[in-house]
Design a protein around this motif. Structure first.
Motif, PDB file in Angstrom:
ATOM      1  N   GLN A  94      35.531  45.748  41.234  1.00 40.55           N
ATOM      2  CA  GLN A  94      35.962  45.219  39.957  1.00 40.55           C
ATOM      3  C   GLN A  94      34.742  45.123  39.051  1.00 40.55           C
ATOM      4  N   THR A  95      34.937  45.483  37.814  1.00 41.03           N
ATOM      5  CA  THR A  95      33.815  45.390  36.894  1.00 41.03           C
ATOM      6  C   THR A  95      34.055  44.240  35.935  1.00 41.03           C
ATOM      7  N   VAL A  96      32.967  43.655  35.512  1.00 47.53           N
ATOM      8  CA  VAL A  96      33.030  42.518  34.604  1.00 47.53           C
ATOM      9  C   VAL A  96      32.264  42.904  33.353  1.00 47.53           C
ATOM     10  N   GLU A  97      32.919  42.761  32.215  1.00 48.76           N
ATOM     11  CA  GLU A  97      32.249  43.072  30.971  1.00 48.76           C
ATOM     12  C   GLU A  97      31.287  41.937  30.638  1.00 48.76           C
ATOM     13  N   ILE A  98      30.083  42.298  30.314  1.00 45.88           N
ATOM     14  CA  ILE A  98      29.094  41.273  29.967  1.00 45.88           C
ATOM     15  C   ILE A  98      29.081  41.123  28.458  1.00 45.88           C
ATOM     16  N   ASN A  99      29.502  39.968  28.008  1.00 47.43           N
ATOM     17  CA  ASN A  99      29.429  39.675  26.581  1.00 47.43           C
ATOM     18  C   ASN A  99      28.096  39.016  26.308  1.00 47.43           C
ATOM     19  N   GLU A 100      27.698  39.055  25.067  1.00 44.79           N
ATOM     20  CA  GLU A 100      26.473  38.357  24.700  1.00 44.79           C
ATOM     21  C   GLU A 100      26.774  36.860  24.716  1.00 44.79           C
ATOM     22  N   PHE A 101      25.973  36.136  25.459  1.00 45.93           N
ATOM     23  CA  PHE A 101      26.145  34.689  25.537  1.00 45.93           C
ATOM     24  C   PHE A 101      25.054  34.017  24.723  1.00 45.93           C
ATOM     25  N   ASP A 127      35.216  31.071  44.619  1.00 43.00           N
ATOM     26  CA  ASP A 127      36.326  31.937  44.183  1.00 43.00           C
ATOM     27  C   ASP A 127      35.848  32.973  43.175  1.00 43.00           C
ATOM     28  N   CYS A 128      35.025  32.536  42.233  1.00 39.51           N
ATOM     29  CA  CYS A 128      34.538  33.451  41.202  1.00 39.51           C
ATOM     30  C   CYS A 128      33.548  34.466  41.772  1.00 39.51           C
ATOM     31  N   LEU A 129      32.758  34.060  42.758  1.00 37.76           N
ATOM     32  CA  LEU A 129      31.837  34.995  43.404  1.00 37.76           C
ATOM     33  C   LEU A 129      32.599  36.174  44.009  1.00 37.76           C
ATOM     34  N   GLN A 130      33.782  35.896  44.537  1.00 32.78           N
ATOM     35  CA  GLN A 130      34.571  36.948  45.166  1.00 32.78           C
ATOM     36  C   GLN A 130      35.043  37.997  44.156  1.00 32.78           C
ATOM     37  N   LEU A 131      35.012  37.655  42.882  1.00 35.05           N
ATOM     38  CA  LEU A 131      35.439  38.599  41.848  1.00 35.05           C
ATOM     39  C   LEU A 131      34.297  39.512  41.379  1.00 35.05           C
ATOM     40  N   LEU A 132      33.094  39.200  41.806  1.00 35.82           N
ATOM     41  CA  LEU A 132      31.940  40.027  41.426  1.00 35.82           C
ATOM     42  C   LEU A 132      31.848  41.267  42.303  1.00 35.82           C
ATOM     43  N   PRO A 133      31.205  42.319  41.804  1.00 31.82           N
ATOM     44  CA  PRO A 133      30.894  43.458  42.676  1.00 31.82           C
ATOM     45  C   PRO A 133      30.030  42.983  43.846  1.00 31.82           C
ATOM     46  N   SER A 134      30.132  43.666  44.969  1.00 29.55           N
ATOM     47  CA  SER A 134      29.478  43.240  46.203  1.00 29.55           C
ATOM     48  C   SER A 134      27.979  43.019  46.060  1.00 29.55           C
ATOM     49  N   GLU A 135      27.290  43.922  45.382  1.00 34.46           N
ATOM     50  CA  GLU A 135      25.835  43.791  45.275  1.00 34.46           C
ATOM     51  C   GLU A 135      25.445  42.561  44.464  1.00 34.46           C
ATOM     52  N   ASP A 136      26.191  42.267  43.402  1.00 34.01           N
ATOM     53  CA  ASP A 136      25.917  41.064  42.606  1.00 34.01           C
ATOM     54  C   ASP A 136      26.151  39.819  43.453  1.00 34.01           C
ATOM     55  N   ARG A 170      21.434  39.580  35.417  1.00 33.65           N
ATOM     56  CA  ARG A 170      22.695  40.256  35.059  1.00 33.65           C
ATOM     57  C   ARG A 170      23.853  39.738  35.904  1.00 33.65           C
ATOM     58  N   SER A 171      23.594  39.520  37.184  1.00 32.69           N
ATOM     59  CA  SER A 171      24.643  39.005  38.072  1.00 32.69           C
ATOM     60  C   SER A 171      25.074  37.615  37.629  1.00 32.69           C
ATOM     61  N   ARG A 172      24.095  36.820  37.217  1.00 31.35           N
ATOM     62  CA  ARG A 172      24.405  35.459  36.768  1.00 31.35           C
ATOM     63  C   ARG A 172      25.236  35.498  35.483  1.00 31.35           C
ATOM     64  N   LYS A 173      24.924  36.454  34.610  1.00 31.87           N
ATOM     65  CA  LYS A 173      25.712  36.596  33.375  1.00 31.87           C
ATOM     66  C   LYS A 173      27.152  37.005  33.703  1.00 31.87           C
ATOM     67  N   LYS A 174      27.307  37.910  34.669  1.00 28.79           N
ATOM     68  CA  LYS A 174      28.660  38.314  35.077  1.00 28.79           C
ATOM     69  C   LYS A 174      29.419  37.120  35.642  1.00 28.79           C
ATOM     70  N   LEU A 175      28.726  36.333  36.475  1.00 32.43           N
ATOM     71  CA  LEU A 175      29.359  35.150  37.055  1.00 32.43           C
ATOM     72  C   LEU A 175      29.720  34.155  35.950  1.00 32.43           C
ATOM     73  N   ALA A 176      28.846  33.997  34.968  1.00 36.74           N
ATOM     74  CA  ALA A 176      29.126  33.084  33.854  1.00 36.74           C
ATOM     75  C   ALA A 176      30.368  33.527  33.087  1.00 36.74           C
ATOM     76  N   GLU A 177      30.522  34.840  32.904  1.00 38.16           N
ATOM     77  CA  GLU A 177      31.708  35.359  32.210  1.00 38.16           C
ATOM     78  C   GLU A 177      32.978  35.052  33.012  1.00 38.16           C
TER      79      GLU A 177
END
Length: 196
Positions: A94-101, A127-136, A170-177
Motif C-alpha cells: 500500500q502506498t501513502v501519499e505524503i502531503n506537505e505538513f 494499527d497504523c504501522l500495519q498500513l505502511l509499506p514493509s520497509e517503512d 519519510r517513514s515518519r511522515k507517512k505514519l503521520a499522514e
C-alpha cells in the motif's frame, strides 16, 4: 561489541555444543518475530521468516565476526529474509501519499496522540504501522520500538546512517499522514479548540 554472554554461547556452539543455540533463540526470538511481523503483516509468514532467520543464523554463525552487536547481526538476517520473502511473493504494498505538513499540523497530531490513553495510543500506532509499506514499518520498529541507533540500523538495512535518517523521516511522515486520517477528527478538533 557483542555482549560477553552472547560471545560465550557462540563460542560453545562453535565448539560443538549445539544445544546451547536454543538459549540464543530464546533470547532473540521476540525481537526477530516482531520485526518479521511488521514487515510481513501476516502472523504465519512472520513465524516462517523467524524460523528461516534462525536456521540462517545457525548455519552462518561462524561468519559472525563480532564487530557489531549480535542482535544487530540477527536483525540484519531477519530483515533480509523478510525482504526476500516479500520479493518472492511480489506483493503490492500500500502506498501513502505524503502531503506537505506544517510544523503546527505535526505538533497537533503529536499532542492529540498524547491526550489519548496510553494503551489506546499504542494500539492506534500499531494499527497504523500495519498500513505502511514493509520497509517503512521495519525502520520505525527498529528505531522507536527496539531503540536501535542510526548506526545499528544502517548495518541491519545496509545503508549509510544519513540515508537511514532520511528514510526514517519519510517513514515518519507517512505514519503521520495515516494517523491524521485515522485519528478521530473530534480529538484533533478538541485539542485545537483548547489551544485557541
Amino acid at each position: 561489541m557483542t555482549t560477553n554472554s552472547d560471545q560465550i554461547l557462540i563460542h560453545r556452539i562453535m565448539n560443538g555444543d549445539t544445544q546451547v543455540f536454543a538459549v540464543l533463540v530464546d533470547r532473540y526470538k521476540d525481537l526477530v518475530f516482531t520485526l518479521a511481523l511488521r514487515m510481513m503483516k501476516n502472523r504465519e509468514e512472520a513465524e516462517e521468516v523467524s524460523q528461516d532467520t534462525f536456521i540462517k543464523v545457525f548455519k552462518s554463525l561462524k561468519k559472525f565476526k563480532g564487530d557489531s552487536k549480535f542482535s544487530t547481526w540477527i536483525y540484519r538476517i531477519a530483515y533480509n529474509t523478510s525482504l526476500d520473502r516479500l520479493k518472492s511473493h511480489k506483493r503490492k504494498q500500500q502506498t501513502v501519499e505524503i502531503n506537505e505538513f506544517t510544523e503546527h499540523q505535526v505538533k497537533t497530531i503529536d499532542d492529540a496522540l498524547n491526550m489519548m490513553e496510553v494503551q489506546e495510543r499504542q494500539q492506534a500506532i500499531q494499527d497504523c504501522l500495519q498500513l505502511l509499506p514493509s520497509e517503512d514499518c521495519a525502520l520505525l520498529t527498529l528505531y522507536y520500538f527496539e531503540e536501535l541507533s542510526l548506526e545499528e540500523i544502517s548495518k541491519v538495512v545496509n545503508l549509510k546512517a544519513n540515508n537511514v535518517k532520511v528514510k526514517l523521516f519519510r517513514s515518519r511522515k507517512k505514519l503521520a499522514e495515516i494517523l491524521r486520517v485515522k485519528l478521530e477528527p473530534e480529538i484533533i478538533e478538541s485539542y485545537e479548540s483548547t489551544r485557541r
